[in-house]
Design an enzyme around this catalytic site. Structure first.
Site, PDB file in Angstrom:
ATOM      1  N   LYS A  43      -4.638  -8.652   2.480  1.00 28.54           N
ATOM      2  CA  LYS A  43      -3.727  -9.771   2.737  1.00 28.54           C
ATOM      3  C   LYS A  43      -3.048  -9.646   4.108  1.00 28.54           C
ATOM      4  O   LYS A  43      -2.994 -10.622   4.882  1.00 28.54           O
ATOM      5  CB  LYS A  43      -2.672  -9.820   1.628  1.00 28.54           C
ATOM      6  N   THR A  44      -2.525  -8.478   4.414  1.00 24.21           N
ATOM      7  CA  THR A  44      -1.829  -8.284   5.695  1.00 24.21           C
ATOM      8  C   THR A  44      -2.776  -8.524   6.864  1.00 24.21           C
ATOM      9  O   THR A  44      -2.408  -9.130   7.880  1.00 24.21           O
ATOM     10  CB  THR A  44      -1.237  -6.866   5.773  1.00 24.21           C
ATOM     11  N   ASP A 237       4.544 -14.965   3.607  1.00 24.61           N
ATOM     12  CA  ASP A 237       3.910 -13.847   2.913  1.00 24.61           C
ATOM     13  C   ASP A 237       4.603 -13.616   1.565  1.00 24.61           C
ATOM     14  O   ASP A 237       5.778 -13.926   1.401  1.00 24.61           O
ATOM     15  CB  ASP A 237       4.014 -12.593   3.787  1.00 24.61           C
ATOM     16  N   GLU A 238       3.867 -13.045   0.602  1.00 21.63           N
ATOM     17  CA  GLU A 238       4.407 -12.713  -0.733  1.00 21.63           C
ATOM     18  C   GLU A 238       5.097 -13.922  -1.373  1.00 21.63           C
ATOM     19  O   GLU A 238       6.191 -13.821  -1.922  1.00 21.63           O
ATOM     20  CB  GLU A 238       5.393 -11.534  -0.637  1.00 21.63           C
ATOM     21  N   GLN A 268       0.760 -10.971  -9.481  1.00 19.02           N
ATOM     22  CA  GLN A 268       1.685  -9.894  -9.132  1.00 19.02           C
ATOM     23  C   GLN A 268       3.122 -10.409  -9.016  1.00 19.02           C
ATOM     24  O   GLN A 268       3.951  -9.810  -8.322  1.00 19.02           O
ATOM     25  CB  GLN A 268       1.246  -9.226  -7.830  1.00 19.02           C
ATOM     26  N   ARG A 616      -2.795  -0.167  -8.778  1.00 20.94           N
ATOM     27  CA  ARG A 616      -2.296   0.827  -7.813  1.00 20.94           C
ATOM     28  C   ARG A 616      -3.284   1.981  -7.670  1.00 20.94           C
ATOM     29  O   ARG A 616      -3.198   2.767  -6.726  1.00 20.94           O
ATOM     30  CB  ARG A 616      -0.953   1.415  -8.262  1.00 20.94           C
TER      31      ARG A 616
END
Length: 663
Positions: A43-44, A237-238, A268, A616
């Site tokens: 994503k980043t 973002d997010e 998430q 994770r």
């Protein structure tokens, strides 16, 4: 300023640097775009390349607004843009990048007369805001009503949730703090006075930066038009973590051109307790008709086996954008499901397995233990301490270092050793009208009783020697201590902890801490743990020894190789080679509170939390739960495996039956 053009020599070969899904997002045409970015999907990288792509296509950097949830994230993204564009100096300084609060402050400074403040307004940090709230309580002379009236930190949380969720204070109180509903008028009065005092002091708190930013855009069309024209491209973002007011601000800014790209993962979304609104990302297509929906489903983090388990779980949520994570990694080990006899066996297995993994060449820094609630780590922390395995706790302080644990233990220490000065002073200051000076005065009187302070405590002279304002607190304390000292009580440390809870300490927690319920859960688990001891002295002795071992350990330096213990909420955005998820039992994970939500939204958020925990892990995943554990009353109960395990296909994990083989 000279802007690059499509023929610029430093144009990147995006086709070689991005996968097809990422490339489609980076090179998308204008208009509203929703990017569902699965865990570990880069994503980043996509957001960074999107900014670089826009600039390389001739978009003025100052026309780009990049909103993130931490300033660190914004700095890192813009640093990467600089690296991608060595021929354009100072790009990061011209793009408007930062958190909602940072951008809001930057804009408000330009337009303070329109919101009724001076340009040199002060921003109150959390401690400043708490102090001002305490001042408001004192100025209004609101009766503290014993320890029941909410303290400044709780009041601040109520006001903050009201602002961020755009709901009236009464709704917040009835929904989150129903035990204060009879105090609603006073709570509203304090909130109103707090708003008034901030204006008098020319000060804004963090929530005001959003409140007045939205107010400015909504009530002043010329300002809204100016920034709508300036920010030709907005990236958020997010987005799944935005609250109501943040989503409204973005909608107002994008009203004119609709060139808004929001990036997030509905699977998430796990922060509703902070005011995050899951509906923002789900309803985005309704608010922006014609939106293009792109999905990033190629995961670069986890093995196929771990992703299969994650996909098999999240599919049970009804409200979501369906997706299926795929991996580029080769096959690995199948996740392990490990039922253990009880919580002590669970701690023993996890600690022993961690040693085994470490001895196999995986550093402790690549191993994590995740859990739903902080108290789930108590027995494990003790086992790790005994074995000398160094660990850090991301979910807060180590279990026995927490204030509420020390508070309750102070009562037990005083009963076992009435000459414990530190325990006396800690315990005394929990009561209304008892500060440090009063506690010191009371201690001097108590200790004057010689080797038997109880005689002084219950003497006729006691009430006369205690300051008038503290006499009611003293009477309550005398009564509590008398109950704790009844014959046979010191052989029941679990019962003593429950007595302290029921004699006013639970009310104290409600009034003092916004996260009262999790702290109460900690104490209930402490009582369960204490139930294995035959005496209060033995229980306190073990705690003291463990604390001593911890205090003798060398402090961890930056980059030190240590194991990580973390709540799932604190672990989001991180990854490890090996992950243990513990306490996967019904009522624990998912939590009993979430299951009482008849709408089903609580269960779905808990499933998203499980999904976050699973994703994770890169290489190894262990799902653990105890078959037997005491309930809140201390009775040993059979534990049912979490529904998130029951829902999984049998081939999704390997069951390890170790009952009777541990310890």
């Amino acid at each position: 300023m000279v802007l690059p053009n499509p023929r610029s020599p430093f144009l990147h070969n995006f086709e070689k640097e991005l996968n097809p899904q990422q490339l489609a997002v980076v090179k998308a045409e204008g208009g509203p775009i929703l990017v569902i970015a699965g865990a570990g999907s880069g994503k980043t990288r996509v957001v960074t390349y999107r900014v670089a792509y826009l600039i390389e296509r001739g978009i003025n950097p100052s026309s780009i607004l990049l909103v993130t949830f931490t300033n660190k994230a914004a700095r890192e993204m813009l640093r990467r843009v600089e690296l991608l564009m060595p021929g354009v100096a100072g790009v990061s300084g011209r793009v408007w990048g930062g958190t909602f609060h940072h951008i809001g402050n930057r804009i408000l400074r330009r337009h303070t007369p329109l919101i009724g403040f001076q340009p040199n307004y002060t921003i109150l940090d959390q401690e400043d805001a708490k102090g001002l709230m305490e001042t408001c309580l004192a100025e209004l002379k609101i009766s503290p009503k014993g320890s029941r009236f909410p303290k400044a930190e709780v009041l601040e949380n109520i006001v903050s949730l009201s602002v961020n969720t755009q709901r009236p204070i009464e709704e917040i109180v009835f929904d989150r703090y129903p035990y204060f509903s009879d105090l609603l008028d006073d709570i509203r009065a304090v909130a109103e006075h707090y708003r008034k005092r901030k204006r008098e002091l020319n000060s804004l708190d963090f929530d005001d930066l959003l409140f007045y930013w939205k107010k400015l855009l909504r009530e002043h069309p010329e300002v809204r038009g100016r920034y709508g024209e300036q920010f030709r491209h907005i990236l958020v973002d997010e987005y799944q973590d935005t609250n109501r007011i943040q989503a409204d601000i973005i909608d107002l800014l994008a009203e004119r051109h609709k060139n808004v790209m929001v990036v997030g993962d509905d699977s998430q979304s796990i922060y509703s307790f902070r005011g995050a609104n899951f509906a923002n990302i789900l309803s985005f297509p309704e608010r922006y008709p014609g939106v293009k929906i792109n999905k990033l489903e190629i995961n670069y983090r986890s093995t196929p086996e771990i992703l299969h388990l994650a996909n098999s779980s999240i599919v049970f949520n009804r409200h979501q954008f369906p997706k299926k994570l795929q991996t580029v990694r080769p096959a690995g080990s199948v996740p392990s499901l490990v039922p253990l006899q009880d919580v002590l066996d669970q701690a023993y297995f996890v600690a022993r397995k961690i040693e085994e993994i470490r001895d196999g060449g995986t550093p402790l820094s690549e191993i994590a233990v995740l859990y739903r609630a902080h108290y789930h780590s108590m027995e494990l922390q003790m086992e790790l301490t005994r074995r000398g395995i160094p660990f850090q706790v991301r979910s807060g302080l180590r279990f026995f270092e927490q204030a509420h644990i020390k508070d309750v233990c102070a009562f037990l220490k005083v009963v076992c050793n009435p000459l414990d000065e530190l325990a006396w002073k800690r315990m005394l200051q929990l009561y209304p009208k008892v500060g440090r000076a009063t506690a010191d005065k009371i201690w001097r009187f108590v200790s004057s009783g010689g080797p038997d302070p109880w005689r002084a405590i219950h003497s006729q002279e006691a009430a006369q020697r205690i300051p008038a304002g503290a006499r009611e607190s003293w009477r309550v304390l005398q009564k509590t201590l008398s109950k704790l000292r009844r014959e046979g009580r010191t052989s029941d440390p679990a019962g003593m902890i429950e007595e302290v809870m029921g004699s006013g300490y639970e009310d104290y927690l409600k009034a003092k801490y916004p996260n009262f319920e999790s702290r109460a859960d900690d104490l209930r688990q402490l009582a369960v743990f204490a139930g294995q001891y035959a005496s209060c002295q033995d229980f306190l002795g073990d705690l003291a020894l463990l604390t001593s071992i911890e205090s003798e350990a060398e402090p961890f330096g930056e980059g030190e190789v240590v194991l990580t213990l973390s709540s799932v909420h604190q672990a989001k955005g991180l990854e490890w080679s090996a992950v243990f998820i513990i306490w996967l039992a019904e009522g624990r994970f998912p939590s009993h509170r979430s299951l009482s939500d008849l709408s089903g939204e609580g269960e779905e958020e808990e499933r998203r939390l499980f999904y976050v925990a699973v994703t994770r892990a890169r290489d190894h995943l262990y799902l653990c739960y105890p078959l037997f554990a005491p309930d809140r009353g201390g009775r040993e109960m059979i534990q049912q495996a979490s529904r998130f395990i029951s829902e999984l296909p049998g081939e999704g994990y390997e069951r390890l039956d170790l009952i009777g083989n541990e310890r």
